[in-house]
Design an enzyme around this catalytic site. Structure first.
Site, PDB file in Angstrom:
ATOM      1  CG  ASP A  93      23.972  -6.148 -13.390  1.00 23.92           C
ATOM      2  OD1 ASP A  93      24.682  -5.898 -12.400  1.00 23.92           O
ATOM      3  OD2 ASP A  93      22.923  -5.524 -13.658  1.00 23.92           O
ATOM      4  CE1 TYR A 152      27.519 -11.083  -7.499  1.00 24.06           C
ATOM      5  CE2 TYR A 152      25.548 -11.916  -8.617  1.00 24.06           C
ATOM      6  CZ  TYR A 152      26.297 -11.737  -7.455  1.00 24.06           C
ATOM      7  OH  TYR A 152      25.816 -12.219  -6.267  1.00 24.06           O
ATOM      8  CG  ASP A 153      23.952 -12.574 -13.741  1.00 27.54           C
ATOM      9  OD1 ASP A 153      23.835 -12.498 -12.501  1.00 27.54           O
ATOM     10  OD2 ASP A 153      23.249 -11.925 -14.536  1.00 27.54           O
ATOM     11  CB  SER A 161       8.969   0.137  19.947  1.00 19.34           C
ATOM     12  OG  SER A 161       8.270   0.223  21.166  1.00 19.34           O
ATOM     13  CG  LEU A 162      13.257   3.958  18.907  1.00 19.17           C
ATOM     14  CD1 LEU A 162      13.944   4.658  17.742  1.00 19.17           C
ATOM     15  CD2 LEU A 162      14.132   4.010  20.146  1.00 19.17           C
ATOM     16  CD  GLU A 166      21.657   5.615  13.582  1.00 23.36           C
ATOM     17  OE1 GLU A 166      21.207   4.566  13.085  1.00 23.36           O
ATOM     18  OE2 GLU A 166      22.173   5.660  14.719  1.00 23.36           O
ATOM     19  CE  LYS A 181      10.317   4.932  13.195  1.00 28.89           C
ATOM     20  NZ  LYS A 181       9.522   4.161  12.223  1.00 28.89           N
ATOM     21  CG  ASP A 202       7.844   2.604   6.560  1.00 30.39           C
ATOM     22  OD1 ASP A 202       7.637   1.987   7.624  1.00 30.39           O
ATOM     23  OD2 ASP A 202       6.926   3.038   5.842  1.00 30.39           O
ATOM     24  NE  ARG A 249      10.139  -4.116  18.313  1.00 27.75           N
ATOM     25  CZ  ARG A 249       9.041  -4.183  19.070  1.00 27.75           C
ATOM     26  NH1 ARG A 249       8.032  -4.922  18.691  1.00 27.75           N
ATOM     27  NH2 ARG A 249       8.961  -3.515  20.202  1.00 27.75           N
ATOM     28  CD  GLU A 262      13.137  -1.341  10.266  1.00 23.43           C
ATOM     29  OE1 GLU A 262      11.914  -1.221  10.277  1.00 23.43           O
ATOM     30  OE2 GLU A 262      13.822  -1.471  11.313  1.00 23.43           O
ATOM     31  CE1 TYR A 300      17.827  -0.683  14.389  1.00 25.98           C
ATOM     32  CE2 TYR A 300      17.382  -0.293  12.070  1.00 25.98           C
ATOM     33  CZ  TYR A 300      16.983  -0.791  13.296  1.00 25.98           C
ATOM     34  OH  TYR A 300      15.757  -1.405  13.429  1.00 25.98           O
ATOM     35  CE  LYS A 314      19.510   4.345  17.338  1.00 25.53           C
ATOM     36  NZ  LYS A 314      20.240   3.182  16.784  1.00 25.53           N
ATOM     37  CE  LYS A 335       6.894   7.556  12.112  1.00 27.38           C
ATOM     38  NZ  LYS A 335       5.795   6.760  12.654  1.00 27.38           N
ATOM     39  CB  CYS A 350     -27.628   1.067  -6.456  1.00 28.10           C
ATOM     40  SG  CYS A 350     -26.254  -0.113  -6.372  1.00 28.10           S
ATOM     41  CB  CYS A 399     -28.781  -3.233  -8.453  1.00 31.92           C
ATOM     42  SG  CYS A 399     -29.241  -2.229  -7.014  1.00 31.92           S
ATOM     43  CB  CYS A 419     -27.580  -0.203  -2.624  1.00 30.39           C
ATOM     44  SG  CYS A 419     -28.513  -1.371  -3.639  1.00 30.39           S
ATOM     45  CB  CYS A 460     -27.024  -4.915  -4.845  1.00 33.61           C
ATOM     46  SG  CYS A 460     -25.819  -3.772  -5.545  1.00 33.61           S
TER      47      CYS A 460
END
Length: 662
Positions: free
Chosen positions: A32, A35-36, A81-82, A110, A112, A114, A133, A167, A219, A283, A307, A400, A403, A418, A423
């Site tokens: 790193d 790289y920097d 969408s699927l 593949e 999925k 999130d 999208r 994604e 993908y 697919k 899912k 409560c 209060c 309550c 309160c």
């Protein structure tokens, strides 16, 4: 080419090579620090010799562009969408549908991811545009933000023009780091990595996006036949060869039985990954069979998303505490031994109400099964009874916790309340609700800031929000409240004055008045003054407004508190009246519509406005009195009910024909 220019080109190649090795291959060949040093050297050279700076320089990823807003982008090919499958039988049914149309096919499996779907457009090998999208037809231009993501090349390895989709996601390490920084700044923490990624991509300041360290898996290649590619497996290889990152966890199988077998392996694998995945995309691998298999209005028929069942873990229920909501509702909360679920640490979960706890037979000190509902909200599934020992039976509190007043529960309701209007906990809840995105959208006045200002006696009621500008000097002396943060807070408060009346009515926190109900009410009573004079009987005649809602509205507006608050908000300059939608035609006179699902080009509010201007009305529920159901993608139970009742279902195209919209 001068020596300086050659040096800059060499540095660019070395940095891009390092980016590819680190972010795509996950096999860095330099440290790193090295790289920097290379990146800083290139930045210095570009600042000294700006004429030699390349438009595709990797320093573009450093960010710093601030936009006023996002430009809308229409996709040349819709981003569909699927359809989802949740069990093996649904996968088998999917395979039967495919086999009716084609023979001799295989499946590409593949993970999925999130995250947030993104479309990348390259022209002659250079990234020209990136867009979200959106609704599948129209998205938003987020090019400057996407350029800051190190795994996305500004320039491909070949000078090709193409569109690729994938994604954008936030790895767990980036998610935890972002939350650590937000904690230090006193900001509300991100709930999960997916929401954090989506929120980050929609930042107007690209330097913020760069700091969040997002990633992307590609993908999909639009029109792959142009490049001589005939399989989905070939697409992934092609994209990877161009320098675009693809997920290595894919596999080609020859039958649905193999798919089902592999899903079990993926379900184990996902728990070892450094990012969120909520399923497997299956697919048909042979691209030339897609046209023959076809697609629906909403989904391609040649693919499906399996899912995963929510991840469940066992932990200890240490105690049950109680929260007071803005309407006075008392909610039991499970205090758990911290446990990792779907990439985040969970230590609390709602238990909803007294009846819910008794139905689950939960006791304090139980070992309990916990999961995230929809992979987002922690919930207790039930106790592990065989491990029960030394537990304490649950008893609902009688007073409560804020209060100390006695709690009340109506015979027909599951919740305890309550009812003390003074309160403190209710005041905090109302202030948080009033400032929320769905209401007045004062984004810098989050939960922690509200609590802080409440405890400092700077904020006790809604009206106090709008006099905070007179307390600027004091605000700047508070912890984590520097001058810039205070200025942003006061600006957001001032901007909220222009929010439409339905947002204000929802923000008042009247029991049973949600965002949708607020809009319905204001069609009949387009000002708070008119609404405050409405009787319960009058309110009951509004479509979708029942007795409980009518009584709640009437009670609120007939309190001295509400009368004074409305007057104050009017004097402060908030919108307490709204424009009445005028009928411009009788084309849909007396016709009742129900809207369901996501419309592709029209927003639901826009469709509703069109219906009302043409003399029709929109209802929230399907009944025998419904004339038409306008159904978009992801339509659910309303569509099913319409079909069962024989009500005419129309799509957006038919709606536009009926209303003469071009």
């Amino acid at each position: 080419m001068t020596e300086i220019e050659k040096k800059m080109r060499d540095l660019e190649k070395q940095i891009e090579k390092a980016n590819y090795e680190y972010h795509t291959l996950d096999k860095p060949s330099i440290s790193d620090r090295d790289y920097d040093m290379m990146l800083n050297e290139l930045i210095e050279l570009e600042e000294t010799y700006p004429l030699f700076k390349s438009p595709t320089s990797p320093t573009v990823k450093v960010g710093g562009v601030v936009l006023d807003k996002f430009v809308k982008v229409k996709h040349e090919k819709p981003m569909m969408s699927l359809a989802n499958a949740f069990n093996n039988q649904e996968l088998i049914e999917f395979d039967k549908r495919v086999s009716k149309e084609v023979t001799e096919y295989s499946y590409n499996m593949e993970l999925k991811i999130d995250g947030l779907a993104i479309n990348l457009t390259y022209v002659n090998g250079v990234l020209a545009r990136a867009s979200t999208r959106g609704d599948g037809v129209v998205g938003e231009d987020v090019t400057e933000n996407i350029k800051t993501i190190r795994s996305i090349p500004i320039e491909l390895r070949k000078p090709l023009s193409l569109e690729v989709r994938g994604e954008v996601f936030m790895p767990y390490s980036s998610f935890h780091k972002a939350n650590e920084e937000r904690l230090k700044e006193g900001l509300e923490l991100f709930k999960n990595a997916r929401n954090a990624a989506a929120g980050t991509i929609r930042q107007l300041d690209s330097s913020i996006v760069r700091k969040r360290n997002l990633d992307m898996f590609c993908y999909t290649l639009v029109e792959p036949h142009k490049y001589g590619i005939h399989t989905q497996e070939g697409v992934l290889t092609f994209l990877n060869d161009l320098g675009l990152k693809t997920n290595p966890n894919y596999k080609v199988v020859n039958s649905i039985e193999e798919v089902i077998s592999e899903i079990s392996r993926y379900d184990v694998l996902r728990k070892e990954l450094s990012y969120d995945t909520d399923g497997v995309v299956i697919k048909v691998n042979e691209l030339d069979k897609y046209d023959q298999i076809g697609q629906t209005v909403k989904y391609p028929k040649w693919a499906i998303a399996y899912k995963f069942a929510p991840e469940e873990v066992v932990t200890t229920l240490n105690s049950i505490t109680f929260q007071v909501g803005r309407t006075g509702v008392i909610t039991p909360v499970a205090e758990l031994s911290p446990v990792m679920i779907s990439g985040s640490l969970v230590s609390r979960a709602t238990l909803h109400n007294e009846d819910y706890i008794k139905a689950l037979d939960i006791e304090i000190n139980d070992k309990v099964i916990v999961r995230k509902a929809g992979e987002i909200i922690p919930e207790v599934v039930g106790p592990v009874l065989e491990e029960r020992k030394n537990t304490i039976k649950f008893e609902m509190i009688k007073t409560c916790p804020s209060c100390g007043d006695l709690l009340h529960r109506e015979a027909e309701e599951a919740d305890w309340f309550c009812v003390n209007p003074g309160c403190p906990a209710q005041h905090i809840g109302k202030l948080i609700h009033f400032s929320s995105r769905g209401a007045m959208n004062i984004d810098t006045l989050g939960e922690k800031v509200v609590v802080q200002l409440f405890e400092e006696n700077l904020l006790k009621d809604i009206r106090d929000i709008y006099v905070l500008k007179d307390q600027k000097e004091r605000l700047m002396t508070l912890d984590r409240m520097g001058e810039k943060k205070v200025d942003n807070l006061l600006m957001a408060i001032e901007n909220s004055k222009s929010m439409p009346l339905d947002k204000l009515l929802f923000g008042l926190g009247i029991k049973h008045v949600g965002a949708k109900v607020a809009k319905i009410i204001l069609k009949r009573y387009p000002s708070l003054e008119l609404l405050s004079n409405a009787s319960v009987e009058d309110l009951k005649t509004i479509p979708d407004i029942g007795l409980a809602t009518a009584e709640s509205i009437h009670h609120f507006f007939h309190t001295e508190y509400a009368r004074k608050l409305i007057q104050d908000l009017k004097e402060i300059g908030l919108q307490v009246e709204m424009e009445v939608t005028e009928t411009t035609s009788n084309l849909l006179q007396d016709k009742t519509f129900v809207l369901t699902g996501k419309l592709e080009t029209l927003g639901r509010e826009e469709a509703q406005t069109i219906i009302e201007k043409l003399g029709g009305k929109v209802s929230g529920s399907v009944s025998k009195k419904t004339d038409y159901v306008l159904a978009g993608s992801d339509a659910g139970s309303k569509l099913e009910k319409a079909i069962s009742l024989g009500i005419e279902v129309i799509d957006e195209k038919r709606f536009k024909e009926m209303t003469s919209i071009e």
